[in-house]
Structures are given as structure tokens and as C-alpha cells.
Design a protein around this motif. Sequence first.
Motif, PDB file in Angstrom:
ATOM      1  N   PHE A 155      17.753  56.974  18.596  1.00  0.00           N
ATOM      2  CA  PHE A 155      16.336  57.153  18.323  1.00  0.00           C
ATOM      3  C   PHE A 155      15.798  56.145  17.314  1.00  0.00           C
ATOM      4  O   PHE A 155      16.482  55.746  16.375  1.00  0.00           O
ATOM      5  N   ILE A 156      14.541  55.774  17.543  1.00  0.00           N
ATOM      6  CA  ILE A 156      13.753  55.048  16.550  1.00  0.00           C
ATOM      7  C   ILE A 156      12.443  55.810  16.429  1.00  0.00           C
ATOM      8  O   ILE A 156      11.751  56.040  17.435  1.00  0.00           O
ATOM      9  N   ARG A 157      12.079  56.212  15.220  1.00  0.00           N
ATOM     10  CA  ARG A 157      10.849  56.970  14.999  1.00  0.00           C
ATOM     11  C   ARG A 157       9.824  56.070  14.311  1.00  0.00           C
ATOM     12  O   ARG A 157      10.154  55.324  13.396  1.00  0.00           O
ATOM     13  N   ILE A 158       8.586  56.162  14.794  1.00  0.00           N
ATOM     14  CA  ILE A 158       7.495  55.366  14.224  1.00  0.00           C
ATOM     15  C   ILE A 158       6.409  56.323  13.729  1.00  0.00           C
ATOM     16  O   ILE A 158       5.856  57.105  14.499  1.00  0.00           O
ATOM     17  N   ARG A 159       6.099  56.250  12.462  1.00  0.00           N
ATOM     18  CA  ARG A 159       5.049  57.095  11.900  1.00  0.00           C
ATOM     19  C   ARG A 159       3.696  56.417  12.089  1.00  0.00           C
ATOM     20  O   ARG A 159       3.549  55.206  11.899  1.00  0.00           O
ATOM     21  N   GLY A 160       2.694  57.231  12.446  1.00  0.00           N
ATOM     22  CA  GLY A 160       1.374  56.698  12.704  1.00  0.00           C
ATOM     23  C   GLY A 160       0.765  55.992  11.510  1.00  0.00           C
ATOM     24  O   GLY A 160       0.155  54.931  11.643  1.00  0.00           O
ATOM     25  N   SER A 161       0.930  56.575  10.319  1.00  0.00           N
ATOM     26  CA  SER A 161       0.352  55.977   9.111  1.00  0.00           C
ATOM     27  C   SER A 161       0.953  54.596   8.851  1.00  0.00           C
ATOM     28  O   SER A 161       0.239  53.656   8.481  1.00  0.00           O
ATOM     29  N   ARG A 165      -1.172  50.941   9.422  1.00  0.00           N
ATOM     30  CA  ARG A 165      -1.310  50.140   8.197  1.00  0.00           C
ATOM     31  C   ARG A 165      -0.956  48.688   8.467  1.00  0.00           C
ATOM     32  O   ARG A 165      -1.586  47.764   7.959  1.00  0.00           O
ATOM     33  N   ASP A 166       0.068  48.456   9.321  1.00  0.00           N
ATOM     34  CA  ASP A 166       0.481  47.087   9.648  1.00  0.00           C
ATOM     35  C   ASP A 166       1.231  47.119  10.984  1.00  0.00           C
ATOM     36  O   ASP A 166       2.461  47.149  11.013  1.00  0.00           O
ATOM     37  N   PRO A 167       0.483  47.096  12.118  1.00  0.00           N
ATOM     38  CA  PRO A 167       1.124  47.218  13.440  1.00  0.00           C
ATOM     39  C   PRO A 167       2.174  46.159  13.717  1.00  0.00           C
ATOM     40  O   PRO A 167       3.270  46.483  14.206  1.00  0.00           O
ATOM     41  N   GLU A 168       1.873  44.889  13.419  1.00  0.00           N
ATOM     42  CA  GLU A 168       2.816  43.813  13.734  1.00  0.00           C
ATOM     43  C   GLU A 168       4.111  43.939  12.935  1.00  0.00           C
ATOM     44  O   GLU A 168       5.202  43.725  13.463  1.00  0.00           O
ATOM     45  N   ARG A 169       3.980  44.277  11.679  1.00  0.00           N
ATOM     46  CA  ARG A 169       5.177  44.438  10.853  1.00  0.00           C
ATOM     47  C   ARG A 169       6.015  45.612  11.338  1.00  0.00           C
ATOM     48  O   ARG A 169       7.248  45.523  11.406  1.00  0.00           O
ATOM     49  N   THR A 170       5.356  46.709  11.694  1.00  0.00           N
ATOM     50  CA  THR A 170       6.073  47.893  12.169  1.00  0.00           C
ATOM     51  C   THR A 170       6.788  47.602  13.484  1.00  0.00           C
ATOM     52  O   THR A 170       7.967  47.941  13.651  1.00  0.00           O
TER      53      THR A 170
END
Length: 231
Positions: A155-161, A165-170
Motif C-alpha cells: 500500500f501507498i496512502r496519499i492524504r488529501g491535505s 498542498r503540493d501535488p507534484e511533490r506528492t
Amino acid sequence: MSMVDSNESDGPLRMTAFGADDSTKKRYNVAASRAKDQLWVVHSLDVSKDLKQGDIRKTLLDYATEPSAIDITRQKATEEAESPFEESVAKNLIEKGYQVVQQWPVGAYRIDMVIVDGQERVAIECDGERWHSGEEKIRQDMERQTILERLGWRFIRIRGSEYYRDPERTIGHVINTVHEMGLRPVGQMVTAQPESTLLQKVKRKAAEYMANWNAKPSLAISKYSTYYNDK
């Protein structure tokens, strides 16, 4: 751009990957993006047999053959997403070249999206503030993930906040993690650009050349694909 090659074996050619530090990928990107109106790709390959999935040459030839495929994939991502957050993440990963399957069922559960590379799979969970906040919901999510991890899921989890805040970095962090897990992009698409009047004229003239060429089978030594990039 010439991709003329000779395949004398029964299987596909040795794969051309992105290269050390993406050096090969960078060269292809430069070659494809420098054309102001049109790039012709000249090749002698049977893409379905001579090139492996993930080969950078296959990526370009697939796009040259069907440039509208990315638009169909984007539309599917919109239709299958359960939230604008999931839609944005799915499209971002698709545009980076990853094969993404949304709403993947596993028994009574459903995974937001799964990145697929051959037999390898990684689950991507989008934790939006609306649906994945609160102590009880977090506990349920963790219990569900634990059960699926016992079945072999990663799994990889991505938090919306964090994402907004920085889509490309995330997304960059997600891609680095996926890369470490051994999965690679299966093809990188390029957003189609609006056509200028000049480009339309060039394409019509190119179509005339192709028609004349195809009318002379004795001269048809190479197969041709075209890739258009209007700057």
C-alpha cells in the motif's frame, strides 16, 4: 526520428529502458519536443512482437499510432473516480505513464486504485478529509489494510491535505516509492496540442506523401508512423 532495427530472433528485442538517471528518456523527450510542427517516426518494427512492454520505443510508437488514446484514458479516470481527489491522482499517475486500474475489488473490499506492471501491483489509497477522517474511520482503514497486506498487497496512502498542498511533490514521492517496489511506467503519454493552420497544411501534404508511398508496394521497405506536436 529513425527506429529502424533488425530482429532476427523469435522473441522481442532487448528492451530500451529509460537509462541511467533517465538519460535515454531525456534524449527521447528532447527529440520529440524540439519539432515545432511535426515529427516523423520511421521504423521497421512490429510493435506488438518486437518490443517489450515498457520499452521507450514502444511508448513513442504506440502514441504515434493512436494519439487520442490518452484522452480516452483520462475520460475513463473521470468516470471511475469516486471523488475529485481520486480523479486528480489517477490522471496524474496516468500522465506519468503508469497503468492505473481504479476501484479494484478484493473480496468484500475495494481499493481506490492499483498501479499495475506485469504481475506486480501496488495499491494506492486516497485519504480525503471528508471520507477518511475521524478516529473510527482511520481504525477501519488500518484494519482493512492489515487484512489485505496479509494477502500480499502493498500500500501507498496519499492524504488529501498533503496532495493539494503540493501535488507534484506528492506524486513524485509516490513514484519514487513505486520505483523502489520494482514497478515501472508502461507508457508515457503526451497531451495533444491544438492544431494551427500551418500544421493542418503540413499534415495534408504528409498524407499525400503517405498515399503515394503506399501506392508503390515495391518501395515499401519501412513502416511509418507520425507524431504531431504543435508548438
